[in-house]
Write a protein that holds these residues in place. Structure first.
Motif, PDB file in Angstrom:
ATOM      1  N   ASP A 292       4.464  -6.771  -1.381  1.00  0.00           N
ATOM      2  CA  ASP A 292       4.329  -6.660   0.296  1.00  0.00           C
ATOM      3  C   ASP A 292       4.933  -7.861   0.930  1.00  0.00           C
ATOM      4  O   ASP A 292       4.616  -8.968   0.589  1.00  0.00           O
TER       5      ASP A 292
ATOM      6  N   THR B  75       6.621  -1.101   4.712  1.00  0.00           N
ATOM      7  CA  THR B  75       5.859   0.118   4.807  1.00  0.00           C
ATOM      8  C   THR B  75       6.618   1.282   4.112  1.00  0.00           C
ATOM      9  O   THR B  75       6.563   2.221   3.981  1.00  0.00           O
TER      10      THR B  75
ATOM     11  N   THR C 279       0.878  -1.247  -0.124  1.00  0.00           N
ATOM     12  CA  THR C 279      -0.032  -0.090  -0.040  1.00  0.00           C
ATOM     13  C   THR C 279       0.948   1.158  -0.040  1.00  0.00           C
ATOM     14  O   THR C 279       0.679   2.236  -0.725  1.00  0.00           O
ATOM     15  N   ALA C 280       1.957   1.138   0.817  1.00  0.00           N
ATOM     16  CA  ALA C 280       2.870   2.412   0.953  1.00  0.00           C
ATOM     17  C   ALA C 280       3.408   2.701  -0.649  1.00  0.00           C
ATOM     18  O   ALA C 280       3.727   3.858  -0.710  1.00  0.00           O
TER      19      ALA C 280
ATOM     20  N   ILE D 264       2.056   2.171  -3.356  1.00  0.00           N
ATOM     21  CA  ILE D 264       0.573   2.714  -4.328  1.00  0.00           C
ATOM     22  C   ILE D 264       0.245   4.213  -3.892  1.00  0.00           C
ATOM     23  O   ILE D 264       0.096   4.819  -4.783  1.00  0.00           O
ATOM     24  N   ASP D 265       0.214   4.260  -2.731  1.00  0.00           N
ATOM     25  CA  ASP D 265      -0.305   5.584  -2.108  1.00  0.00           C
ATOM     26  C   ASP D 265      -0.064   6.682  -3.108  1.00  0.00           C
ATOM     27  O   ASP D 265      -0.635   7.831  -3.293  1.00  0.00           O
ATOM     28  N   PRO D 266       1.499   6.944  -3.240  1.00  0.00           N
ATOM     29  CA  PRO D 266       1.933   8.228  -3.735  1.00  0.00           C
ATOM     30  C   PRO D 266       1.335   8.511  -5.275  1.00  0.00           C
ATOM     31  O   PRO D 266       1.025   9.715  -5.608  1.00  0.00           O
TER      32      PRO D 266
ATOM     33  N   SER E 213       8.102  -4.800  -5.661  1.00  0.00           N
ATOM     34  CA  SER E 213       6.752  -3.817  -5.023  1.00  0.00           C
ATOM     35  C   SER E 213       5.939  -4.631  -4.325  1.00  0.00           C
ATOM     36  O   SER E 213       5.068  -4.209  -3.577  1.00  0.00           O
TER      37      SER E 213
ATOM     38  N   ARG F 181      -1.600   7.039  -6.350  1.00  0.00           N
ATOM     39  CA  ARG F 181      -2.991   7.270  -6.026  1.00  0.00           C
ATOM     40  C   ARG F 181      -3.247   8.703  -5.621  1.00  0.00           C
ATOM     41  O   ARG F 181      -4.662   9.356  -6.188  1.00  0.00           O
ATOM     42  N   LYS F 182      -2.383   9.225  -5.026  1.00  0.00           N
ATOM     43  CA  LYS F 182      -2.762  10.603  -4.485  1.00  0.00           C
ATOM     44  C   LYS F 182      -2.771  11.658  -5.567  1.00  0.00           C
ATOM     45  O   LYS F 182      -3.440  12.737  -5.859  1.00  0.00           O
TER      46      LYS F 182
ATOM     47  N   PRO G  58      -6.492  10.120  -8.055  1.00  0.00           N
ATOM     48  CA  PRO G  58      -7.205   9.365  -7.062  1.00  0.00           C
ATOM     49  C   PRO G  58      -8.243   8.286  -7.700  1.00  0.00           C
ATOM     50  O   PRO G  58      -8.581   7.070  -7.038  1.00  0.00           O
TER      51      PRO G  58
ATOM     52  N   SER H 297       8.839   2.462   5.283  1.00  0.00           N
ATOM     53  CA  SER H 297       9.434   3.739   6.415  1.00  0.00           C
ATOM     54  C   SER H 297      10.828   3.876   6.555  1.00  0.00           C
ATOM     55  O   SER H 297      11.187   4.892   7.011  1.00  0.00           O
TER      56      SER H 297
END
Lengths: 388, 289
Positions: free
Chosen positions: A337, A358, A148-149, A151-153, A335, A155-156, A159, A360
């Protein structure tokens, strides 16, 4: 199907020699033969390729060449072609800017379908220029395994739908030859290893990306790369680096060649390419300095592509078996998970691998900070790199 | 009897296909480029249709571009002079040799054209690099302990240019030398000239059209290059063509790229015009046989 150009043929040969698969005499014989073949038969090859493509659905893929393309060809495209009967014509680009220039000049995306696109910034640029598509994620069930981490950038930016699937990630850290630089010294100096005056003429740098240079300039001038306040200080450090540089490399193959032949001892480098050099037995070490640059890559589908086949290929590429084989081949983590897909030991050992799923532990470019200054600072970098 | 002034259209019929091709493939595209140079680049890859002189103003006032023009002229002159000196000797040899398989020498001359330009340029890395052939021999002979640095500097760029463009120079000089009456040099000798005097005062002046045509070609081809410095040069080794590449492909600033492209066309066009003024364009056709 593989579209071979002269540069790619040369890259393949140098890599085979680096791997010890071919001796020096054979290498030069093949190089000569390859050159003559390119000189004499380039036109005929193009014509035959065109005819072959006309025989069925084909997808044009453009990527980074070298070990990356080899890994994709062997582990993804060839099995996909065998399984579906579709054809993937893979070629090497000189960067996405080159592809965008070609598309703009042609006025259409003919001959371009899927790009191994770098970073969120380029995703945004392709979409903003109207070359994006809306992928039907129902046709790509393996997307469920993607972090998810990562994909999120994307999707921002879009959207409602995605125009790409995130595929791999890595870092641009510092590579050094352990015969000339010790681990202790490298870790003590961090990003400033690239500014060590005693190594003048033995330092390299990536010339193809202003933001990469600026990121390191920021680290060297003690600034947060994602919040640069003093651009003059950044470029002053880039000038300092330039005056020590033997060569700004422009491709992964060139980076590997310069390090393997000991033309340079120190350079910033792509993690996967260094891992490939290490696998070949070269005494090259790799480190990510604090706040080192991380990036993610996606498979971007361009407007006008055959969508069903493109989605089918992306799903095939994201299949855990395929994705992990590609990751091991290209030396960049997948990519997928790691909390959902069991990673092989080889993948877990890759530079930049994030076991948490993540991301992170990695620092990526913040597009809201970098994109607005890109026009001005790209120009500045081109001048600095040439002595300005 | 008064000469007929009637217009004869036949030469124009013969010229028409060539002229149409030049108009379609050169004049019209260059006109587009000129028009594009007045557009405005808003952001990367985004241009606005406009009629403004911002790009031209930047070109004329920014020393960055002037430096590139100077570097390009300087390197083009160096490459041209070296190619002329290095090219004359083999051209003279081929033209004067009594070897009955002269065609073989000419074939060797054009053989490099069969190999891709990129491959030929990259080959210098394997010749002059740290682990290249030259350093291998030097170290094997014990002449040096560490590799001699020869790559990624102006020297490597010049070597790369000479390698690629030398055949153009040799062929032009050769064609010119071939056209000289072979009795002229012996005639000069019988009149008391030394071999050197015969060459300097008879052969050399008569071969000048070929030398000049070869020089023009090498100068223009070098001035318009960008790949060789990219592969063989270091950070400071760039030509005006590299700025065009940067503007178009890296900065995605087509209007500025168009401005620079048109400028390069004008600059190289001026060189051709200067050649025409000094030598006359008909000398080119003489040189090409």
């Amino acid at each position: 199907m593989k579209k071979i150009d002269s540069t790619k043929r040369y890259e393949q040969l140098t890599e085979r020699m680096g791997n010890g698969d071919v001796d020096r005499r054979s290498f030069f014989s093949l190089l000569g033969a390859a050159g003559i073949t390119a000189g004499l038969t380039g036109g005929a090859m193009t014509m035959m390729a065109t005819q072959a493509r006309a025989a069925g659905t084909s997808l044009n893929f453009e990527g980074w060449g070298g070990v990356v393309s080899e890994a994709l060809r062997a582990n993804a495209f060839a099995p996909y072609e065998a399984a579906t009967g579709n054809t993937v014509v893979d070629a090497t680009f000189g960067g996405e800017a080159e592809v965008l220039t070609k598309i703009k000049a042609a006025g259409n995306t003919d001959g371009h379908n899927i790009l191994h696109s770098s970073g969120v910034s380029w995703y945004q640029r392709w979409v903003e220029n109207g070359y994006g598509v809306a992928l039907n994620e129902a046709n790509i069930p393996n997307m469920a395994n993607v972090m998810t981490a990562i994909i999120d950038p994307f999707r921002k930016i879009t959207p409602d739908s995605l125009s790409a699937v995130p595929y791999d990630y890595g870092t641009t850290g510092i590579a050094y030859n352990t015969k000339y630089v010790s681990k202790e010294e490298a870790e003590a100096l961090g990003a400033n290893l690239l500014l060590k005056k005693e190594l003048k003429g033995k330092i390299g740098g990536w010339g193809g990306d202003w933001a990469n240079r600026a990121w390191y300039g920021a680290l060297q001038s003690n600034q947060n790369p994602n919040d640069i306040q003093d651009w003059d200080a950044v470029w002053e450090k880039a000038r300092e680096h330039r005056d020590l540089v033997l060569k700004y490399w422009s491709s992964g193959a060139e980076l590997m060649d310069l390090l393997a032949k000991e033309e340079i001892y120190v350079t910033e480098a792509w993690s996967g390419r260094v891992a490939a050099l290490q696998a070949q037995g070269h005494p090259i070490a790799y480190m990510d300095p604090p706040n080192g640059l991380a990036w993610m890559e996606s498979m971007f589908v361009l407007k006008g592509s055959p969508m069903a086949e493109a989605e089918e290929l992306l799903n095939f590429m994201l299949d855990p078996e395929t994705a992990l084989a590609v990751a091991e081949g290209q030396k960049y983590p997948s990519s997928l998970d790691p909390n959902k897909v069991e990673m092989s030991d080889a993948v877990k050992a890759l530079p930049a691998f994030d076991a948490t799923g993540t991301l992170s532990t990695l620092v990526f470019r913040d597009p809201t900070k970098w994109n607005p200054v890109e026009k001005e600072q790209t120009k500045q970098w081109n001048r600095v790199s040439k002595g300005g | 009897m008064a000469e007929s002034k009637e217009f004869d259209p036949r030469p124009w019929y013969l010229l028409a296909p060539s002229m149409l091709a030049i108009i379609a493939l050169v004049v019209i595209p260059m006109s587009f480029i000129l028009v594009y140079s007045f557009y405005e680049n808003i952001d990367l890859a985004i241009d606005r249709v406009a009629f403004q002189f911002g790009n031209w103003q930047e070109l004329l006032t920014d020393s960055y571009y002037h430096t590139a023009i100077w570097k390009t002229l300087r390197l083009s002159i160096i490459v041209t002079v070296l190619a002329a000196v290095l090219g004359y000797i083999p051209a003279y040899f081929i033209a004067m040799t009594k070897y009955r398989h002269k065609w073989l020498l000419l074939l060797l001359l054009i053989l490099p054209f069969w190999v891709s330009f990129i491959i030929r340029t990259l080959s210098w890395i394997h010749i002059m690099g740290n682990q290249g052939a030259i350093n291998g021999i030097l170290m094997w002979l014990g002449l040096t302990d560490t590799p001699v640095s020869m790559m990624f500097n102006e020297f490597a760029v010049i070597v790369g240019f000479i390698h690629v463009f030398l055949p153009y120079m040799i062929l032009n000089i050769y064609v010119s030398l071939e056209g000289i009456d072979e009795n002229l040099e012996p005639a000069a000798r019988t009149l008391g000239a030394t071999p050197w005097q015969a060459f300097r005062e008879v052969t050399l002046p008569l071969s000048l059209p070929g030398l000049a045509a070869g020089s023009l070609l090498v100068f223009v081809l070098t001035g318009g290059s960008y790949v060789t410095p990219l592969i063989l040069g270091g950070p400071g080794d760039f030509l005006f063509g590299n700025l065009i590449y940067d503007a178009v492909v890296v900065e995605l600033n087509w209007p500025m790229g168009a401005t620079l492209s048109f400028t390069l066309l004008v600059l190289l066009g001026l060189v051709v015009a200067l050649y025409s003024r000094l030598m006359g364009m008909n000398q080119l056709s003489k040189a090409f046989g």
